[in-house]
Motif scaffolding. Sequence first.
Motif, PDB file in Angstrom:
ATOM      1  N   LEU A  11       0.808  -1.263  -0.117  1.00 32.03           N
ATOM      2  CA  LEU A  11      -0.070   0.137  -0.160  1.00 32.03           C
ATOM      3  C   LEU A  11       0.958   1.325  -0.087  1.00 32.03           C
ATOM      4  O   LEU A  11       0.558   2.193  -0.692  1.00 32.03           O
ATOM      5  CB  LEU A  11      -0.978   0.117   1.294  1.00 32.03           C
ATOM      6  N   GLY A  12       1.973   1.150   0.702  1.00 31.18           N
ATOM      7  CA  GLY A  12       2.997   2.477   0.581  1.00 31.18           C
ATOM      8  C   GLY A  12       3.778   2.717  -0.504  1.00 31.18           C
ATOM      9  O   GLY A  12       3.756   3.730  -0.827  1.00 31.18           O
ATOM     10  N   ILE A  13       3.902   1.419  -1.091  1.00 37.71           N
ATOM     11  CA  ILE A  13       4.507   1.803  -2.554  1.00 37.71           C
ATOM     12  C   ILE A  13       3.293   2.279  -3.483  1.00 37.71           C
ATOM     13  O   ILE A  13       3.945   3.002  -4.316  1.00 37.71           O
ATOM     14  CB  ILE A  13       4.991   0.338  -2.997  1.00 37.71           C
ATOM     15  N   LEU A  14       2.393   1.787  -3.582  1.00 42.49           N
ATOM     16  CA  LEU A  14       1.242   2.325  -4.446  1.00 42.49           C
ATOM     17  C   LEU A  14       1.127   3.679  -4.287  1.00 42.49           C
ATOM     18  O   LEU A  14       0.793   4.412  -5.112  1.00 42.49           O
ATOM     19  CB  LEU A  14      -0.085   1.525  -4.372  1.00 42.49           C
ATOM     20  N   SER A  15       1.069   4.138  -2.894  1.00 50.71           N
ATOM     21  CA  SER A  15       0.422   5.492  -2.482  1.00 50.71           C
ATOM     22  C   SER A  15       1.722   6.286  -3.079  1.00 50.71           C
ATOM     23  O   SER A  15       1.472   7.352  -3.419  1.00 50.71           O
ATOM     24  CB  SER A  15       0.485   5.415  -0.909  1.00 50.71           C
ATOM     25  N   ALA A  19       1.758   9.366  -5.737  1.00 50.24           N
ATOM     26  CA  ALA A  19       2.027  10.548  -5.337  1.00 50.24           C
ATOM     27  C   ALA A  19       2.990  11.225  -6.216  1.00 50.24           C
ATOM     28  O   ALA A  19       3.022  12.620  -6.906  1.00 50.24           O
ATOM     29  CB  ALA A  19       2.626  10.729  -4.063  1.00 50.24           C
ATOM     30  N   ILE A  20       4.041  10.283  -6.985  1.00 50.74           N
ATOM     31  CA  ILE A  20       5.086  10.588  -7.740  1.00 50.74           C
ATOM     32  C   ILE A  20       4.361  11.033  -9.404  1.00 50.74           C
ATOM     33  O   ILE A  20       4.452  11.996  -9.897  1.00 50.74           O
ATOM     34  CB  ILE A  20       5.908   9.652  -7.980  1.00 50.74           C
ATOM     35  N   PHE A  36       4.388   4.686   5.162  1.00 51.64           N
ATOM     36  CA  PHE A  36       3.950   3.036   5.235  1.00 51.64           C
ATOM     37  C   PHE A  36       5.080   2.314   4.600  1.00 51.64           C
ATOM     38  O   PHE A  36       5.423   1.055   4.978  1.00 51.64           O
ATOM     39  CB  PHE A  36       2.812   3.345   4.440  1.00 51.64           C
ATOM     40  N   VAL A  37       5.779   2.656   3.650  1.00 49.29           N
ATOM     41  CA  VAL A  37       7.066   1.651   3.073  1.00 49.29           C
ATOM     42  C   VAL A  37       7.806   1.443   4.287  1.00 49.29           C
ATOM     43  O   VAL A  37       8.328   0.134   4.518  1.00 49.29           O
ATOM     44  CB  VAL A  37       7.588   2.587   2.054  1.00 49.29           C
ATOM     45  N   VAL A  38       8.333   2.314   5.162  1.00 52.94           N
ATOM     46  CA  VAL A  38       9.166   2.155   6.274  1.00 52.94           C
ATOM     47  C   VAL A  38       8.495   1.316   7.275  1.00 52.94           C
ATOM     48  O   VAL A  38       9.240   0.469   7.657  1.00 52.94           O
ATOM     49  CB  VAL A  38       9.793   3.667   6.787  1.00 52.94           C
TER      50      VAL A  38
END
Length: 66
Positions: A11-15, A19-20, A36-38
């Motif tokens: 989810l963090g990667i997708l978010s 954003a990018i 969230f990635v961290v």
Amino acid sequence: MKTTGIVILVLGILSTLGAIIGAMGGADTTLSGLAFVVLGAFLISRANKKKEEEAAKSEWENNSNA
């Protein structure tokens, strides 16, 4: 804990990717998905470390009983 970490990491990667991509289109975005990635990476790391600690503990117990 490992499964939760994987879900949060995805989810963090997708978010972050969203954003990018949004920033390329001129939208005002934040990279809060990196948190969230961290967190996901930490949970996966902690689950793996806990598994190694349990294996070392059981190996130690088996060697001390011999």
